[in-house]
Scaffold this motif. Structure first.
Motif, short mmCIF file in Angstrom:
data_model
loop_
_atom_site.label_atom_id
_atom_site.label_comp_id
_atom_site.label_asym_id
_atom_site.label_seq_id
_atom_site.Cartn_x
_atom_site.Cartn_y
_atom_site.Cartn_z
N UNK A 62 0.85 -1.19 0.00
CA UNK A 62 0.00 0.00 0.00
C UNK A 62 0.88 1.24 0.00
N UNK A 63 0.29 2.37 -0.38
CA UNK A 63 0.98 3.66 -0.36
C UNK A 63 0.13 4.64 0.42
N UNK A 64 0.74 5.33 1.36
CA UNK A 64 0.01 6.33 2.13
C UNK A 64 0.14 7.67 1.42
N UNK A 65 0.96 8.53 1.91
CA UNK A 65 1.09 9.87 1.31
C UNK A 65 2.00 9.81 0.09
N UNK A 66 1.58 10.50 -0.97
CA UNK A 66 2.42 10.73 -2.13
C UNK A 66 2.55 12.24 -2.31
N UNK A 67 3.68 12.66 -2.82
CA UNK A 67 3.83 14.11 -2.94
C UNK A 67 4.93 14.54 -3.88
N UNK A 68 4.99 15.85 -4.04
CA UNK A 68 6.00 16.47 -4.89
C UNK A 68 6.78 17.50 -4.07
N UNK A 69 8.08 17.49 -4.29
CA UNK A 69 8.98 18.47 -3.69
C UNK A 69 9.80 19.05 -4.83
N UNK A 70 10.43 20.17 -4.58
CA UNK A 70 11.28 20.76 -5.62
C UNK A 70 12.52 21.39 -5.00
N UNK A 104 2.99 29.11 -2.17
CA UNK A 104 3.48 29.66 -3.43
C UNK A 104 2.82 29.04 -4.66
N UNK A 105 2.17 27.88 -4.49
CA UNK A 105 1.57 27.21 -5.65
C UNK A 105 0.05 27.09 -5.55
N UNK A 106 -0.51 27.51 -4.43
CA UNK A 106 -1.97 27.41 -4.26
C UNK A 106 -2.69 28.15 -5.37
N UNK A 107 -3.71 27.51 -5.92
CA UNK A 107 -4.49 28.11 -6.98
C UNK A 107 -3.90 27.94 -8.37
N UNK A 108 -2.66 27.45 -8.44
CA UNK A 108 -2.01 27.25 -9.75
C UNK A 108 -1.70 25.76 -10.01
N UNK A 109 -1.36 25.04 -8.96
CA UNK A 109 -1.00 23.63 -9.10
C UNK A 109 -2.11 22.76 -8.52
N UNK A 129 8.71 21.51 0.06
CA UNK A 129 7.45 20.86 -0.24
C UNK A 129 6.68 21.66 -1.29
N UNK A 130 6.11 20.96 -2.26
CA UNK A 130 5.20 21.58 -3.22
C UNK A 130 3.76 21.19 -2.88
N UNK A 131 3.52 19.88 -2.82
CA UNK A 131 2.16 19.41 -2.56
C UNK A 131 2.19 17.94 -2.16
N UNK A 132 1.24 17.54 -1.33
CA UNK A 132 1.07 16.13 -0.98
C UNK A 132 -0.39 15.74 -1.04
N UNK A 133 -0.62 14.43 -1.17
CA UNK A 133 -1.98 13.90 -1.18
C UNK A 133 -1.95 12.55 -0.48
N UNK A 134 -2.90 12.31 0.43
CA UNK A 134 -2.90 11.02 1.11
C UNK A 134 -3.84 10.05 0.40
N UNK A 135 -3.93 8.86 0.94
CA UNK A 135 -4.71 7.82 0.28
C UNK A 135 -6.19 8.15 0.16
N UNK A 136 -6.66 9.01 1.07
CA UNK A 136 -8.06 9.41 1.03
C UNK A 136 -8.33 10.62 0.18
N UNK A 137 -7.28 11.18 -0.41
CA UNK A 137 -7.44 12.32 -1.29
C UNK A 137 -7.26 13.68 -0.64
#
Length: 121
Positions: free
Chosen positions: A30-38, A62-67, A47-55
């Motif tokens: 299984x995979x819990x949190x997946x995310x992007x860093x830069x 800096x990226x809210x509203x664009x990514x 950190x750019x953004x993360x998403x957990x298994x439940x969404x």
């Protein structure tokens, strides 16, 4: 062994869009949190953004509203749709996932190799 393979980086003009993908493969229960860093040149990885298994999602201010981050759990894949790109978004983007390899094991953080995003005219 678990691998994360990113794709979708490249050169784009300011105001343009790109979509990054990151697919996890190997021995995965299984995979819990997946995310992007830069990481931009001369700067620390952030950190750019993360998403957990439940969404549930988290975004850097800096990226809210664009990514927009999303994931397909059937494919063990996470995406990052990047719109209205700015020169300051230029960086190597890394995928990260908290992976459970077996039902009895804990979660292990795994990193991809990174994909370069360059925003320039």
């Amino acid at each position: 062994q678990v691998q994360l393979v990113e794709s979708g980086g490249g050169l784009v003009q300011p105001g343009g869009s790109l979509r990054l993908s990151c697919a996890a493969s190997g021995s995965i229960f299984s995979i819990n949190v997946m995310g992007w860093y830069r990481q931009a040149p001369g700067k620390q990885r952030e950190l750019v953004s993360t998403i957990n298994g439940g969404g549930r999602t988290v975004y850097a201010d800096s990226v809210k509203g664009r990514f927009t981050i999303s994931r397909d759990n059937t494919k063990n894949t996470v995406y990052l749709q990047m719109n209205s790109l700015k020169p300051e978004d230029t960086a190597v983007y890394y995928c990260n996932a908290d992976v459970q390899r077996y039902s009895w094991s804990g979660y292990l953080g795994v990193w991809g190799q990174g994909t370069l995003v360059t925003v320039s005219s």
